[in-house]
Design a protein around this motif. Sequence first.
Motif, PDB file in Angstrom:
ATOM      1  N   SER A 192      29.353 -37.054 -27.578  1.00  0.00           N
ATOM      2  CA  SER A 192      28.002 -36.890 -26.604  1.00  0.00           C
ATOM      3  C   SER A 192      27.137 -37.893 -26.406  1.00  0.00           C
ATOM      4  O   SER A 192      26.759 -38.757 -27.301  1.00  0.00           O
ATOM      5  N   PRO A 193      26.824 -38.313 -25.157  1.00  0.00           N
ATOM      6  CA  PRO A 193      26.029 -39.484 -25.010  1.00  0.00           C
ATOM      7  C   PRO A 193      24.541 -39.144 -25.216  1.00  0.00           C
ATOM      8  O   PRO A 193      24.132 -37.906 -25.127  1.00  0.00           O
ATOM      9  N   GLU A 194      23.737 -40.118 -25.452  1.00  0.00           N
ATOM     10  CA  GLU A 194      22.387 -39.673 -25.754  1.00  0.00           C
ATOM     11  C   GLU A 194      21.478 -40.716 -24.882  1.00  0.00           C
ATOM     12  O   GLU A 194      21.494 -42.034 -24.901  1.00  0.00           O
ATOM     13  N   PHE A 195      21.137 -40.332 -23.639  1.00  0.00           N
ATOM     14  CA  PHE A 195      20.456 -41.145 -22.614  1.00  0.00           C
ATOM     15  C   PHE A 195      19.152 -41.290 -22.971  1.00  0.00           C
ATOM     16  O   PHE A 195      18.327 -40.318 -23.416  1.00  0.00           O
TER      17      PHE A 195
ATOM     18  N   THR B 119      23.532 -50.196 -12.995  1.00  0.00           N
ATOM     19  CA  THR B 119      22.622 -51.174 -13.758  1.00  0.00           C
ATOM     20  C   THR B 119      21.640 -50.935 -14.805  1.00  0.00           C
ATOM     21  O   THR B 119      20.992 -51.626 -15.747  1.00  0.00           O
ATOM     22  N   THR B 120      21.752 -49.541 -15.227  1.00  0.00           N
ATOM     23  CA  THR B 120      21.115 -48.886 -16.385  1.00  0.00           C
ATOM     24  C   THR B 120      21.803 -48.812 -17.792  1.00  0.00           C
ATOM     25  O   THR B 120      22.868 -49.010 -17.725  1.00  0.00           O
ATOM     26  N   LYS B 121      20.981 -48.901 -18.745  1.00  0.00           N
ATOM     27  CA  LYS B 121      21.630 -48.792 -20.066  1.00  0.00           C
ATOM     28  C   LYS B 121      22.310 -47.386 -20.358  1.00  0.00           C
ATOM     29  O   LYS B 121      23.296 -47.233 -21.134  1.00  0.00           O
ATOM     30  N   ASP B 122      21.734 -46.549 -19.513  1.00  0.00           N
ATOM     31  CA  ASP B 122      22.281 -45.071 -19.631  1.00  0.00           C
ATOM     32  C   ASP B 122      23.756 -45.156 -19.178  1.00  0.00           C
ATOM     33  O   ASP B 122      24.436 -44.332 -19.603  1.00  0.00           O
ATOM     34  N   TRP B 123      24.051 -45.818 -18.131  1.00  0.00           N
ATOM     35  CA  TRP B 123      25.410 -45.950 -17.570  1.00  0.00           C
ATOM     36  C   TRP B 123      26.234 -46.505 -18.691  1.00  0.00           C
ATOM     37  O   TRP B 123      27.434 -45.804 -18.784  1.00  0.00           O
TER      38      TRP B 123
ATOM     39  N   GLY C 222      26.998 -43.757 -21.335  1.00  0.00           N
ATOM     40  CA  GLY C 222      27.964 -42.784 -20.785  1.00  0.00           C
ATOM     41  C   GLY C 222      29.267 -43.375 -21.059  1.00  0.00           C
ATOM     42  O   GLY C 222      30.130 -42.699 -21.327  1.00  0.00           O
ATOM     43  N   VAL C 223      29.496 -44.661 -20.764  1.00  0.00           N
ATOM     44  CA  VAL C 223      30.869 -45.234 -20.744  1.00  0.00           C
ATOM     45  C   VAL C 223      31.268 -45.314 -22.227  1.00  0.00           C
ATOM     46  O   VAL C 223      32.523 -44.973 -22.469  1.00  0.00           O
TER      47      VAL C 223
END
Length: 261
Positions: free
Chosen positions: A255-258, A239-243, A246-247
């Motif tokens: 590299s993701p930027e959480f 449910t998060t924008k971080d998910w 990551g995708v």
Amino acid sequence: MSFETLIYNKKQNYAEIRFNRPHRLNAVIEQFYNELLDALAQAEADNDVRAILLTGEGRAFCVGADMKEHGAGERTQYQRRQYLQLGNDVCEAIFRSTKPVVATINGYALGAGAEMACSCDFVIMAESAKIGFPEVSIGTCVGGGVTQFLPRLVGLAKARELIFLGTKIDGTEALAIGLATRSVADECLQNEAEAFIAELATKAPISMQLVKKLLNNASYADLDAQLQHELDGVFTCTTTKDWQEGVDAFAEKRSPEFKGH
């Protein structure tokens, strides 16, 4: 917030809390415990802080209770109880923090110092550093949740040996038995710890919070309950924008930027 017994530094996206009573080898007093609780709360409330590093100024991490102050005998029975409660409160605050906490042990970590280290998620020790539980040898008892945390780290038999005998072990042995996460050359300790926590701080904060709680509570839940908790955790992450970040980062080979939301 300013402190007298601690040095609080915010470094990029983690907080360093440095015990600052080097003249007493960072031995604990009430003020130290109260300030440490405040510092942990400050780090917990700061959304920019993704991880917390605990270490000691000078030649020690923390050698336990300040026996000079204890010897003065100026506390009432009630005050003694309140002081002991503070020690438990600090270890519980470390354990229950939603952020990963790293103990960087640069010298002696004894008694309360070892208890705080056991409450952390990671322990990085200098090879020559010493950790131990001298309580039984001086007629007192361990606290801070050690009788629960230590057997989970090193096994019950080794925990008995360390606590009953009060044996001090160095970083190399602590790593071998599972008490330390890493043991590094003394001169490399600070750099290694900072690199380790900087990498931790790049991970997704909500995911980190969920998996820390899952791991910490795993021994209290049966498999059915733990599977359900994990399922809830996975769904929460989706449910998060971080998910989504990551995708997307995986698909785009970057590299993701959480952001923590």
